[in-house]
Scaffold this motif. Structure first.
Motif, PDB file in Angstrom:
ATOM      1  N   LYS A  97       5.287  -6.139  -0.149  1.00 24.82           N
ATOM      2  CA  LYS A  97       6.000  -7.167   0.530  1.00 24.82           C
ATOM      3  C   LYS A  97       6.163  -6.813   1.931  1.00 24.82           C
ATOM      4  O   LYS A  97       6.616  -5.990   2.457  1.00 24.82           O
ATOM      5  CB  LYS A  97       7.495  -7.287   0.049  1.00 24.82           C
ATOM      6  N   ILE A  98       5.425  -7.886   2.823  1.00 27.60           N
ATOM      7  CA  ILE A  98       5.612  -7.919   4.291  1.00 27.60           C
ATOM      8  C   ILE A  98       6.997  -8.254   4.693  1.00 27.60           C
ATOM      9  O   ILE A  98       7.654  -9.096   4.241  1.00 27.60           O
ATOM     10  CB  ILE A  98       4.561  -8.791   4.831  1.00 27.60           C
ATOM     11  N   ASN A  99       7.396  -8.098   5.976  1.00 22.48           N
ATOM     12  CA  ASN A  99       9.018  -8.396   6.423  1.00 22.48           C
ATOM     13  C   ASN A  99       9.080  -9.654   6.818  1.00 22.48           C
ATOM     14  O   ASN A  99      10.059  -9.817   7.570  1.00 22.48           O
ATOM     15  CB  ASN A  99       9.225  -7.350   7.577  1.00 22.48           C
ATOM     16  N   THR A 100       8.295 -10.684   6.022  1.00 19.73           N
ATOM     17  CA  THR A 100       8.834 -12.029   6.320  1.00 19.73           C
ATOM     18  C   THR A 100       9.199 -12.241   5.001  1.00 19.73           C
ATOM     19  O   THR A 100       8.745 -11.560   3.730  1.00 19.73           O
ATOM     20  CB  THR A 100       7.778 -12.976   6.833  1.00 19.73           C
ATOM     21  N   ASN A 101       9.710 -13.539   4.363  1.00 11.34           N
ATOM     22  CA  ASN A 101      10.100 -13.989   3.034  1.00 11.34           C
ATOM     23  C   ASN A 101       8.872 -14.555   2.380  1.00 11.34           C
ATOM     24  O   ASN A 101       8.938 -15.063   1.380  1.00 11.34           O
ATOM     25  CB  ASN A 101      10.948 -15.113   3.034  1.00 11.34           C
ATOM     26  N   ASP A 102       7.522 -14.571   3.149  1.00  9.23           N
ATOM     27  CA  ASP A 102       6.514 -15.510   2.412  1.00  9.23           C
ATOM     28  C   ASP A 102       5.356 -14.711   2.286  1.00  9.23           C
ATOM     29  O   ASP A 102       4.277 -15.423   2.176  1.00  9.23           O
ATOM     30  CB  ASP A 102       6.625 -16.822   3.301  1.00  9.23           C
ATOM     31  N   VAL A 103       5.230 -13.555   2.414  1.00  5.96           N
ATOM     32  CA  VAL A 103       3.809 -12.884   2.350  1.00  5.96           C
ATOM     33  C   VAL A 103       3.765 -11.535   1.303  1.00  5.96           C
ATOM     34  O   VAL A 103       4.726 -10.685   1.597  1.00  5.96           O
ATOM     35  CB  VAL A 103       3.523 -12.165   3.499  1.00  5.96           C
ATOM     36  N   ARG A 105       1.114  -8.571   0.529  1.00  6.13           N
ATOM     37  CA  ARG A 105      -0.203  -7.882   0.578  1.00  6.13           C
ATOM     38  C   ARG A 105      -0.682  -7.242  -0.657  1.00  6.13           C
ATOM     39  O   ARG A 105       0.325  -6.337  -1.252  1.00  6.13           O
ATOM     40  CB  ARG A 105      -0.045  -7.129   1.756  1.00  6.13           C
ATOM     41  N   MET A 106      -1.743  -7.393  -1.260  1.00  6.14           N
ATOM     42  CA  MET A 106      -2.252  -6.616  -2.605  1.00  6.14           C
ATOM     43  C   MET A 106      -3.481  -5.914  -1.892  1.00  6.14           C
ATOM     44  O   MET A 106      -4.349  -6.707  -1.064  1.00  6.14           O
ATOM     45  CB  MET A 106      -2.838  -7.772  -3.375  1.00  6.14           C
ATOM     46  N   HIS A 107      -3.524  -4.809  -2.441  1.00  3.29           N
ATOM     47  CA  HIS A 107      -4.598  -3.862  -2.101  1.00  3.29           C
ATOM     48  C   HIS A 107      -5.142  -3.403  -3.243  1.00  3.29           C
ATOM     49  O   HIS A 107      -4.679  -3.487  -4.314  1.00  3.29           O
ATOM     50  CB  HIS A 107      -4.181  -2.524  -1.457  1.00  3.29           C
ATOM     51  N   ALA A 108      -6.673  -3.431  -3.352  1.00  4.79           N
ATOM     52  CA  ALA A 108      -7.435  -2.983  -4.211  1.00  4.79           C
ATOM     53  C   ALA A 108      -8.638  -2.196  -4.037  1.00  4.79           C
ATOM     54  O   ALA A 108      -9.311  -2.739  -3.001  1.00  4.79           O
ATOM     55  CB  ALA A 108      -8.076  -4.062  -5.088  1.00  4.79           C
ATOM     56  N   ARG A 109      -8.724  -1.075  -4.274  1.00  3.41           N
ATOM     57  CA  ARG A 109     -10.039  -0.062  -3.736  1.00  3.41           C
ATOM     58  C   ARG A 109      -9.900   0.153  -2.398  1.00  3.41           C
ATOM     59  O   ARG A 109     -10.930   0.037  -1.866  1.00  3.41           O
ATOM     60  CB  ARG A 109     -11.219  -0.694  -4.284  1.00  3.41           C
ATOM     61  N   ASP A 110      -8.714   0.146  -1.786  1.00  8.32           N
ATOM     62  CA  ASP A 110      -8.515   0.376  -0.277  1.00  8.32           C
ATOM     63  C   ASP A 110      -8.839  -0.752   0.608  1.00  8.32           C
ATOM     64  O   ASP A 110      -8.784  -1.005   1.851  1.00  8.32           O
ATOM     65  CB  ASP A 110      -9.394   1.469   0.298  1.00  8.32           C
ATOM     66  N   GLY A 111      -9.198  -1.862   0.022  1.00  8.50           N
ATOM     67  CA  GLY A 111      -9.207  -3.310   0.565  1.00  8.50           C
ATOM     68  C   GLY A 111      -7.982  -3.872   0.429  1.00  8.50           C
ATOM     69  O   GLY A 111      -7.259  -3.622  -0.456  1.00  8.50           O
ATOM     70  N   GLY A 112      -7.934  -5.083   1.068  1.00  6.85           N
ATOM     71  CA  GLY A 112      -6.682  -5.828   0.932  1.00  6.85           C
ATOM     72  C   GLY A 112      -6.510  -7.227   1.619  1.00  6.85           C
ATOM     73  O   GLY A 112      -7.629  -7.581   2.207  1.00  6.85           O
ATOM     74  N   THR A 113      -5.590  -8.100   1.157  1.00  8.45           N
ATOM     75  CA  THR A 113      -5.653  -9.422   1.591  1.00  8.45           C
ATOM     76  C   THR A 113      -4.175  -9.748   1.367  1.00  8.45           C
ATOM     77  O   THR A 113      -3.013  -9.302   0.608  1.00  8.45           O
ATOM     78  CB  THR A 113      -6.409 -10.234   0.490  1.00  8.45           C
ATOM     79  N   ASP A 114      -3.677 -10.772   2.139  1.00  8.47           N
ATOM     80  CA  ASP A 114      -2.459 -11.486   2.075  1.00  8.47           C
ATOM     81  C   ASP A 114      -2.118 -12.496   1.540  1.00  8.47           C
ATOM     82  O   ASP A 114      -3.128 -13.783   2.023  1.00  8.47           O
ATOM     83  CB  ASP A 114      -1.621 -11.445   3.652  1.00  8.47           C
ATOM     84  N   PHE A 115      -1.250 -12.773   0.892  1.00  7.31           N
ATOM     85  CA  PHE A 115      -0.940 -14.108  -0.047  1.00  7.31           C
ATOM     86  C   PHE A 115       0.222 -14.672   0.783  1.00  7.31           C
ATOM     87  O   PHE A 115       1.283 -14.112   0.849  1.00  7.31           O
ATOM     88  CB  PHE A 115      -0.693 -13.878  -1.295  1.00  7.31           C
ATOM     89  N   LEU A 116       0.095 -15.848   1.394  1.00  6.95           N
ATOM     90  CA  LEU A 116       0.950 -16.643   2.355  1.00  6.95           C
ATOM     91  C   LEU A 116       1.675 -17.734   1.592  1.00  6.95           C
ATOM     92  O   LEU A 116       1.306 -18.116   0.641  1.00  6.95           O
ATOM     93  CB  LEU A 116       0.098 -17.160   3.553  1.00  6.95           C
ATOM     94  N   ALA A 117       2.671 -18.338   2.563  1.00 10.56           N
ATOM     95  CA  ALA A 117       3.337 -19.293   2.043  1.00 10.56           C
ATOM     96  C   ALA A 117       4.150 -19.194   0.669  1.00 10.56           C
ATOM     97  O   ALA A 117       4.122 -20.059   0.080  1.00 10.56           O
ATOM     98  CB  ALA A 117       2.712 -20.524   2.108  1.00 10.56           C
ATOM     99  N   LEU A 118       4.629 -18.034   0.209  1.00  9.31           N
ATOM    100  CA  LEU A 118       5.306 -17.730  -0.931  1.00  9.31           C
ATOM    101  C   LEU A 118       6.743 -17.915  -0.461  1.00  9.31           C
ATOM    102  O   LEU A 118       7.218 -18.312   0.563  1.00  9.31           O
ATOM    103  CB  LEU A 118       5.032 -16.518  -1.547  1.00  9.31           C
ATOM    104  N   SER A 119       7.745 -17.843  -1.667  1.00  4.16           N
ATOM    105  CA  SER A 119       9.137 -17.970  -1.458  1.00  4.16           C
ATOM    106  C   SER A 119      10.077 -17.010  -2.006  1.00  4.16           C
ATOM    107  O   SER A 119       9.572 -16.987  -3.452  1.00  4.16           O
ATOM    108  CB  SER A 119       9.614 -19.327  -1.618  1.00  4.16           C
TER     109      SER A 119
END
Length: 240
Positions: A97-103, A105-119
């Motif tokens: 969980k990133i330090n805002t209320n809406d992100v 971050r998922m890592h897989a095999r040392d790669g990663g992406t951010d899922f945004l606009a969550l609650s």
């Protein structure tokens, strides 16, 4: 006279020592017993670089993963929820969980992406399911029963190696490298992990806690785990 030896002297005789060692091994095996945690939750009460829950599985190869869990916290800073490392890669599968209320971050095999606009309103139970498939590299989150868009992370590289799987911390090295400022404080419950991407209908059944197939990697109803530090197992109390 042997019968009058102090207890400590008796324990140091060979036969007594053997019996003591056997007893300790039996006690350790008892403590490692797989447990049904239905209706229970892990309680993480403090910021720490040591406390965590370690999960055990005999599986060492994952072409895909689905991780579902419930959690509640009042944190607004970064924190790690689920961290799977192998000897070769510390970020083999991570939910952070990133330090805002809406992100998230998922890592897989040392790669990663951010899922945004969550609650994630604080002091409220949330369910979250995450999926990733190494065949196409596609990942997705489901938060409180609602799916996100799909994002690419990394493809063609199944997870391989003996996993070190941790709740409540994020591993910067295999089995360790914890940072107190990223530790989870709150409660985690109903963890299930599958070695494939489960269907959207199955995710909805998990969300409703109704007739879903338990995880075949980690199953909350038959969980093999070890608590390290000051973590409690208590009733899963609803927070309104």
């Amino acid at each position: 006279m042997r019968g009058n030896l102090p207890v400590c002297s008796q324990l140091h005789t060979p036969d007594k020592m053997v019996k003591l060692l056997v007893f300790m091994m039996m006690l350790a095996s008892c403590c490692a017993e797989i447990k049904d945690l239905s209706g229970k939750a892990f309680v993480f009460p403090r910021e720490t670089a040591t406390d965590h829950v370690k999960l055990m599985t005999p599986k060492t190869s994952f072409n895909a993963l689905t991780v579902c869990l419930r959690f509640v916290t009042d944190l607004t800073r970064n924190y790690g929820l689920f961290s799977l490392a192998t000897p070769a890669i510390s970020n083999d599968f991570v939910l952070f969980k990133i330090n805002t209320n809406d992100v998230i971050r998922m890592h897989a095999r040392d790669g990663g992406t951010d899922f945004l606009a969550l609650s994630f309103p604080p002091n409220t139970w949330h369910t979250m399911c995450s999926t990733w498939n190494s065949d196409d590299g596609i990942a997705q989150l489901w938060v409180d029963g609602k799916p996100t868009i799909k994002r690419f992370i990394r493809s063609g590289q199944p997870i391989s190696g003996k996993p070190s799987t941790i709740l409540g911390q994020e591993q910067d090295s295999y089995g360790g490298g914890f940072d107190a400022s990223q530790s989870f404080i709150g409660m985690i419950s109903r963890l299930h992990v599958w070695d494939h991407v489960i269907s959207s209908n199955e995710i909805q059944r998990y969300e409703a806690d109704l007739n879903f197939t338990p995880g075949n990697v980690f199953n909350w109803r038959a969980l093999d785990f070890e608590i390290v530090g000051n973590i409690l197992v208590e009733d899963e109390v609803l927070i309104e």
